[in-house]
Each structure stands twice: as structure tokens, then as C-alpha cells.
Motif scaffolding. Structure first.
Motif, PDB file in Angstrom:
ATOM      1  N   GLU A  29       0.834  -1.203   0.000  1.00  0.00           N
ATOM      2  CA  GLU A  29       0.000   0.000   0.000  1.00  0.00           C
ATOM      3  C   GLU A  29       0.865   1.248   0.000  1.00  0.00           C
ATOM      4  OE1 GLU A  29      -2.772  -0.118   3.251  1.00  0.00           O
ATOM      5  OE2 GLU A  29      -3.564  -2.062   2.612  1.00  0.00           O
ATOM      6  N   LEU A  30       1.942   1.228   0.786  1.00  0.00           N
ATOM      7  CA  LEU A  30       2.854   2.375   0.826  1.00  0.00           C
ATOM      8  C   LEU A  30       3.556   2.548  -0.523  1.00  0.00           C
ATOM      9  CD1 LEU A  30       4.426   1.874   4.379  1.00  0.00           C
ATOM     10  CD2 LEU A  30       2.615   3.476   3.705  1.00  0.00           C
ATOM     11  N   LEU A  31       3.960   1.445  -1.144  1.00  0.00           N
ATOM     12  CA  LEU A  31       4.595   1.525  -2.459  1.00  0.00           C
ATOM     13  C   LEU A  31       3.619   2.085  -3.501  1.00  0.00           C
ATOM     14  CD1 LEU A  31       6.605  -1.828  -2.701  1.00  0.00           C
ATOM     15  CD2 LEU A  31       7.529   0.487  -2.464  1.00  0.00           C
ATOM     16  N   ILE A  32       2.381   1.622  -3.428  1.00  0.00           N
ATOM     17  CA  ILE A  32       1.371   2.101  -4.381  1.00  0.00           C
ATOM     18  C   ILE A  32       1.138   3.596  -4.186  1.00  0.00           C
ATOM     19  CG2 ILE A  32      -1.080   1.960  -4.984  1.00  0.00           C
ATOM     20  CD1 ILE A  32      -0.819  -1.102  -4.415  1.00  0.00           C
ATOM     21  N   GLN A  33       1.098   4.045  -2.931  1.00  0.00           N
ATOM     22  CA  GLN A  33       0.932   5.479  -2.667  1.00  0.00           C
ATOM     23  C   GLN A  33       2.090   6.265  -3.260  1.00  0.00           C
ATOM     24  OE1 GLN A  33       0.575   5.780   1.577  1.00  0.00           O
ATOM     25  NE2 GLN A  33      -1.525   5.006   1.601  1.00  0.00           N
ATOM     26  N   GLN A  34       3.301   5.733  -3.129  1.00  0.00           N
ATOM     27  CA  GLN A  34       4.460   6.414  -3.707  1.00  0.00           C
ATOM     28  C   GLN A  34       4.410   6.389  -5.229  1.00  0.00           C
ATOM     29  OE1 GLN A  34       7.262   8.100  -2.134  1.00  0.00           O
ATOM     30  NE2 GLN A  34       5.482   8.169  -0.778  1.00  0.00           N
ATOM     31  N   PHE A  35       3.938   5.292  -5.777  1.00  0.00           N
ATOM     32  CA  PHE A  35       3.871   5.173  -7.232  1.00  0.00           C
ATOM     33  C   PHE A  35       2.812   6.110  -7.808  1.00  0.00           C
ATOM     34  CE2 PHE A  35       2.775   2.774 -11.178  1.00  0.00           C
ATOM     35  CZ  PHE A  35       4.011   2.906 -11.794  1.00  0.00           C
ATOM     36  N   ASP A  36       1.812   6.447  -7.011  1.00  0.00           N
ATOM     37  CA  ASP A  36       0.722   7.301  -7.478  1.00  0.00           C
ATOM     38  C   ASP A  36       1.109   8.769  -7.610  1.00  0.00           C
ATOM     39  OD1 ASP A  36      -1.031   5.215  -7.805  1.00  0.00           O
ATOM     40  OD2 ASP A  36      -2.051   5.500  -5.879  1.00  0.00           O
ATOM     41  N   VAL A  37       2.241   9.149  -7.052  1.00  0.00           N
ATOM     42  CA  VAL A  37       2.673  10.549  -7.184  1.00  0.00           C
ATOM     43  C   VAL A  37       3.843  10.613  -8.160  1.00  0.00           C
ATOM     44  CG1 VAL A  37       1.890  11.199  -4.872  1.00  0.00           C
ATOM     45  CG2 VAL A  37       4.224  10.432  -5.192  1.00  0.00           C
ATOM     46  N   PRO A  38       4.028  11.752  -8.814  1.00  0.00           N
ATOM     47  CA  PRO A  38       5.180  11.870  -9.727  1.00  0.00           C
ATOM     48  C   PRO A  38       6.490  11.628  -8.982  1.00  0.00           C
ATOM     49  CG  PRO A  38       3.675  13.710 -10.012  1.00  0.00           C
ATOM     50  CD  PRO A  38       3.205  12.957  -8.808  1.00  0.00           C
TER      51      PRO A  38
END
Length: 179
Positions: free
Chosen positions: A97-106
Motif C-alpha cells: 500500500e505504501l509503495l502504491i501510494q508512492q507510485f501514485d505521485v510523480p
């Protein structure tokens, strides 16, 4: 490129699909682990009841009671292993979930300085470790589960003759997904 934008490029779509596939594998295998854990708990409870019955009917030296205690111990070890795997899986899902949150931002706005490809590689690597552990659990546990449940079923037949349950007919599938 990608530092200030999240445009749906071919690489971004591929990385998104890779991460999503990892999450799907983890969730599916978590369900299987929960089923195995529940089955083990139910059989432990059943074995404990039958063990008490065996010792009360056959006395303190009951061979059947001792066999049941061994089966309960084996299923207890399985339950401990599956609980540990569930904890590991839960932590990995949280990390995903944390990785996905990071991936969701430029990339320029991420708190971790990693490319989408690096994030996808971490997801694949961590998922692979969990899958390897599940494969070992499956291969090492299946004979013990079968043997323990057969012991409990046999004890149920001996002690309760016409009212015996046969859990061996409903063994958990341990159908972990590896792809």
C-alpha cells in the motif's frame, strides 16, 4: 521523464500491472492461509475434546489419547506457521500500500527516490519471498495435516462409532497461487 507527471506511458502501465498482480497474489494467498488456519483451529478443538474423552473412557494410559495429543501438537505447529505467514503477508500488504501510494505521485514528489520500475521490482521481490515460504509450508505441512486428521478421525470413529465425523474428507486445499 516522469519526474513531474504521471502520464499513462507504456512503462507506467506495465509497472502498475506488475504491482497489481503482486497485490492480487498476496490477497488470494491470504484467503487460503486463513482457511488453513481456521481448519487447523477446528481440528485442534475437535482433537482436544476427543483426547479428553479418550483419557476419561480409557484411562490415563490411553494410547489413543497420546496419539491425539501428538496430532494436536502437529496441528498446533501448523497453526503457528500459518499465523506467522499471515502476519508476514499482512505486513507485506501494508508495505505494498505504501509503495502504491508512492507510485501514485510523480517521481519528483515521492518520499522515496525510486523509479516505477524499481518500485515494481521491490513488489515482485517481496512477493516472491512470500510465495517461496508458502511453497515450503505447503510441501512440509501436507503430510502432517493428513496424518493428524486421520488420527483424529480414527479416534472419533473409535470413541463415537455411529456419530463420528470425517474431517479427512474436507482437508484444506492449500491451493496457493504462484502466478
Amino acid at each position: 521523464m516522469g519526474w513531474f507527471s504521471n502520464a499513462p506511458t507504456a512503462n507506467r502501465i506495465q509497472n502498475t500491472n506488475t504491482i497489481a498482480a503482486c497485490v492480487a497474489l498476496l490477497e488470494a494467498n491470504g484467503q487460503v492461509l486463513n482457511e488453513v488456519n481456521t481448519f487447523a483451529s477446528n481440528q485442534i478443538n475437535r482433537g482436544q475434546q476427543l483426547s479428553a474423552q479418550a483419557f476419561s473412557v480409557q484411562g490415563a494410559g490411553s494410547q489413543l489419547g497420546r496419539e491425539l495429543q501428538a496430532a494436536i501438537g502437529s496441528l498446533g505447529a501448523l497453526k503457528t506457521n500459518t499465523s506467522q505467514q499471515l502476519d508476514e503477508l499482512g505486513q507485506l500488504c501494508h508495505n505494498m500500500e505504501l509503495l502504491i501510494q508512492q507510485f501514485d505521485v510523480p517521481r519528483g514528489a515521492r518520499t522515496i527516490n525510486a523509479s516505477g520500475r524499481d518500485i515494481a521490482r521491490v513488489a515482485v521481490h517481496d512477493t516472491s519471498l512470500v510465495l517461496a515460504n508458502l511453497l515450503v509450508l505447503e510441501q512440509n505441512s501436507r503430510p502432517d495435516i493428513v496424518r493428524s486428521v486421520q488420527t483424529i478421525d480414527r479416534a472419533d470413529t473409535v470413541l463415537n462409532q455411529g456419530n463420528a465425523n470425517q474431517a479427512g474428507l474436507n482437508l484444506p486445499g492449500m491451493n496457493f497461487r504462484f502466478q
